[in-house]
Design a protein around this motif. Structure first.
Motif, PDB file in Angstrom:
ATOM      1  N   UNK A  28       0.862  -1.186   0.000  1.00 36.81           N
ATOM      2  CA  UNK A  28       0.000   0.000   0.000  1.00 36.81           C
ATOM      3  C   UNK A  28       0.896   1.232   0.000  1.00 36.81           C
ATOM      4  N   UNK A  29       0.376   2.386  -0.431  1.00 41.37           N
ATOM      5  CA  UNK A  29       1.217   3.594  -0.493  1.00 41.37           C
ATOM      6  C   UNK A  29       1.765   3.980   0.882  1.00 41.37           C
ATOM      7  N   UNK A  30       2.941   4.554   0.863  1.00 43.90           N
ATOM      8  CA  UNK A  30       3.557   5.072   2.082  1.00 43.90           C
ATOM      9  C   UNK A  30       3.631   6.588   1.961  1.00 43.90           C
ATOM     10  N   UNK A  31       3.131   7.297   2.970  1.00 43.54           N
ATOM     11  CA  UNK A  31       3.167   8.759   2.965  1.00 43.54           C
ATOM     12  C   UNK A  31       4.502   9.185   3.545  1.00 43.54           C
ATOM     13  N   UNK A  32       5.358   9.809   2.707  1.00 43.09           N
ATOM     14  CA  UNK A  32       6.675  10.204   3.208  1.00 43.09           C
ATOM     15  C   UNK A  32       6.654  11.605   3.807  1.00 43.09           C
ATOM     16  N   UNK A  33       5.731  12.476   3.355  1.00 44.76           N
ATOM     17  CA  UNK A  33       5.611  13.795   3.993  1.00 44.76           C
ATOM     18  C   UNK A  33       4.270  14.433   3.651  1.00 44.76           C
ATOM     19  N   UNK A  58       2.395   2.743  -7.999  1.00 38.59           N
ATOM     20  CA  UNK A  58       2.151   4.151  -7.748  1.00 38.59           C
ATOM     21  C   UNK A  58       0.725   4.397  -7.257  1.00 38.59           C
ATOM     22  N   UNK A  59       0.544   5.537  -6.601  1.00 39.26           N
ATOM     23  CA  UNK A  59      -0.766   5.948  -6.089  1.00 39.26           C
ATOM     24  C   UNK A  59      -1.702   6.218  -7.266  1.00 39.26           C
ATOM     25  N   UNK A  60      -2.920   5.696  -7.173  1.00 39.52           N
ATOM     26  CA  UNK A  60      -3.921   5.923  -8.224  1.00 39.52           C
ATOM     27  C   UNK A  60      -4.931   6.990  -7.819  1.00 39.52           C
ATOM     28  N   UNK A  61      -5.105   7.216  -6.520  1.00 38.11           N
ATOM     29  CA  UNK A  61      -5.977   8.299  -6.045  1.00 38.11           C
ATOM     30  C   UNK A  61      -5.573   8.679  -4.633  1.00 38.11           C
ATOM     31  N   UNK A  62      -5.819   9.951  -4.294  1.00 36.13           N
ATOM     32  CA  UNK A  62      -5.495  10.446  -2.948  1.00 36.13           C
ATOM     33  C   UNK A  62      -6.561  11.451  -2.541  1.00 36.13           C
ATOM     34  N   UNK A  63      -6.830  11.498  -1.234  1.00 31.91           N
ATOM     35  CA  UNK A  63      -7.839  12.416  -0.691  1.00 31.91           C
ATOM     36  C   UNK A  63      -7.313  13.069   0.576  1.00 31.91           C
ATOM     37  N   UNK A  64      -7.742  14.308   0.779  1.00 35.83           N
ATOM     38  CA  UNK A  64      -7.579  14.958   2.071  1.00 35.83           C
ATOM     39  C   UNK A  64      -8.875  14.686   2.809  1.00 35.83           C
ATOM     40  N   UNK A  85       6.092  13.239 -10.110  1.00 32.55           N
ATOM     41  CA  UNK A  85       5.474  11.947  -9.763  1.00 32.55           C
ATOM     42  C   UNK A  85       5.500  11.684  -8.258  1.00 32.55           C
ATOM     43  N   UNK A  86       4.395  11.187  -7.747  1.00 35.42           N
ATOM     44  CA  UNK A  86       4.282  10.859  -6.325  1.00 35.42           C
ATOM     45  C   UNK A  86       3.896  12.024  -5.441  1.00 35.42           C
TER      46      UNK A  86
END
Length: 184
Positions: A28-33, A58-64, A85-86
């Motif tokens: 799963x994606x890792x949030x680095x910052x 790679x991340x396919x979608x992201x949400x706040x 990218x990323x």
């Protein structure tokens, strides 16, 4: 002995040809910052959130996901990937002065979904940390003191005489500091 070494060499070379290519590790994606700009937003100022993700695929979608206290329900804002990218970004809408905003990032790829730690920020300025430290009526000198460790923009403050005290009484013995829009 030579025959044995030659046979071992043949088997070793044949073994190299039959190796299976390993798939890269996927997770799963890792949030680095996660960053917020501005870092100390004023009332009504949109807050830009930028998140950087690592890992494969790679991340396919992201949400706040954000909420404003006392609400406990989070609101989702779809993020957009930048030209780097990323790196994904979007905004939390501006909030009222002293609103307590909590937010986290949720990212999805082909393996699954992950989320960052929850972060919180108080919008605007807490003028209660500004105190009158010294007052000289002869020279009309007033010294203000910031009791917090953070810088406070006082450009919107007014000094008024005959202000209403904290207990609701009014009289010439009180000196009040108010922010813009805080009544005259």
């Amino acid at each position: 002995m030579k025959k044995l070494l030659f046979a071992a060499l043949i088997l070793g070379v044949a073994g190299l040809w039959s190796c299976v290519e390993d798939k890269p590790y996927e997770s799963v994606p890792s949030v680095s910052s996660v960053t917020l700009a501005p870092s100390s937003p004023g009332a009504g100022v949109d807050m830009t959130v930028t998140a950087i993700f690592t890992g494969k695929p790679e991340v396919t979608s992201a949400k706040i996901q954000f909420r404003v206290a006392p609400t406990t329900t989070y609101t989702a804002v779809n993020m957009t990937e930048s030209s780097t990218p990323g790196t994904w970004t979007d905004t939390i809408p501006g909030q009222a002065n002293l609103a307590a905003v909590s937010y986290y990032i949720e990212a999805t790829n082909d393996v699954g979904t992950s989320q960052s730690a929850v972060q919180s920020i108080t919008v605007g300025v807490d003028y209660s940390v500004i105190k009158i430290n010294e007052l000289d009526g002869n020279t009309k000198f007033i010294e203000l003191y910031n009791t917090s460790n953070a810088a406070v923009n006082i450009s919107g403050m007014k000094i008024k005489t005959n202000a209403t005290s904290a207990d609701g009484t009014t009289g010439g013995a009180f000196l009040g500091l108010t922010a813009s829009g805080g009544g005259d």
